[in-house]
Design an enzyme around this catalytic site. Structure first.
Site, PDB file in Angstrom:
ATOM      1  CB  CYS A   1       2.019  -2.186   5.950  1.00  0.00           C
ATOM      2  SG  CYS A   1       1.354  -1.821   4.182  1.00  0.00           S
TER       3      CYS A   1
ATOM      4  CG  HIS B   1       1.943  -7.468   3.914  1.00  0.00           C
ATOM      5  ND1 HIS B   1       2.123  -7.196   4.991  1.00  0.00           N
ATOM      6  CD2 HIS B   1       2.049  -6.571   2.941  1.00  0.00           C
ATOM      7  CE1 HIS B   1       1.976  -5.957   5.094  1.00  0.00           C
ATOM      8  NE2 HIS B   1       1.998  -5.468   3.693  1.00  0.00           N
ATOM      9  CD  GLU B   2       3.316  -6.277  -0.578  1.00  0.00           C
ATOM     10  OE1 GLU B   2       2.495  -5.451  -0.940  1.00  0.00           O
ATOM     11  OE2 GLU B   2       4.368  -5.964   0.089  1.00  0.00           O
TER      12      GLU B   2
ATOM     13  CG  HIS C   1      -1.495  -4.426   0.361  1.00  0.00           C
ATOM     14  ND1 HIS C   1      -2.221  -3.407   1.089  1.00  0.00           N
ATOM     15  CD2 HIS C   1      -0.146  -4.491   0.707  1.00  0.00           C
ATOM     16  CE1 HIS C   1      -1.397  -2.860   1.973  1.00  0.00           C
ATOM     17  NE2 HIS C   1      -0.020  -3.561   1.989  1.00  0.00           N
TER      18      HIS C   1
END
Length: 177
Positions: free
Chosen positions: A101, A143-144, A147
């Site tokens: 990341c 993953h994004e 966030h």
């Protein structure tokens, strides 16, 4: 003019907050943010980046898979802005894969993610998109997406021994390419 933005790191409280829904996709400042995020991801050798990583707490991220020094085996795809994204379905199969990341520099972790997902998002032109994503691109999306909900990949690691340095990860990659 497109600019590369400063990336915030773990410890910055913005990374731990729920991002706000985007209301005005067509606002010039928001369109500029999309362009700047794409430039930032490219310059940093990222395969994705979320707006919270540049201290902009909006439900926006870029998926920009391509081979680069951080991910030499990544598939090639056009950078895509995904606004107000949702995961609408997922496979039962969960696979572990190495993730890094830009907001957690120097570290990699073995993270479990769904192998396949069905997603919805609005593109930068205001059109609703539906896609099925698999493998590495599905991993980037998840993953994004995390966030946007204040979750980092380090929160998903199941065992502390599944965390390594970037240098050790590069040794692993060089043995498999």
């Amino acid at each position: 003019m497109t600019a590369s933005l400063p990336i915030i790191h773990v410890g910055n409280p913005t990374l731990r907050h729920q991002a706000a829904v985007v209301e005005d996709i067509h606002a010039p400042a928001f369109q500029q943010l999309i362009d700047d995020l794409i430039a930032t991801a490219m310059q940093a050798n990222g395969v994705g980046i979320a707006a919270p990583q540049v201290a902009q707490s909006y439900r926006l991220f870029i998926v920009a898979s391509r081979p680069n020094p951080r991910y030499p085996n990544a598939p090639e795809m056009k950078p895509t802005a995904m606004i107000n994204p949702k995961i609408v379905a997922h496979s039962k199969e969960v696979v572990k894969g190495w993730e890094g990341c830009l907001s957690v520099p120097g570290m990699r972790g073995l993270v479990p993610r769904y192998q396949a997902i069905a997603v919805e998002y609005t593109n930068r032109h205001g059109q609703l998109q539906q896609q099925e994503l698999t493998d590495f691109v599905a991993r980037i999306f998840q993953h994004e997406f995390d966030h946007l909900n204040g979750v980092l990949f380090i929160d998903r690691i199941e065992n502390p021994s599944d965390m390594i340095t970037e240098q050790e990860y590069q040794k692993i990659v060089s043995q498999t390419t």
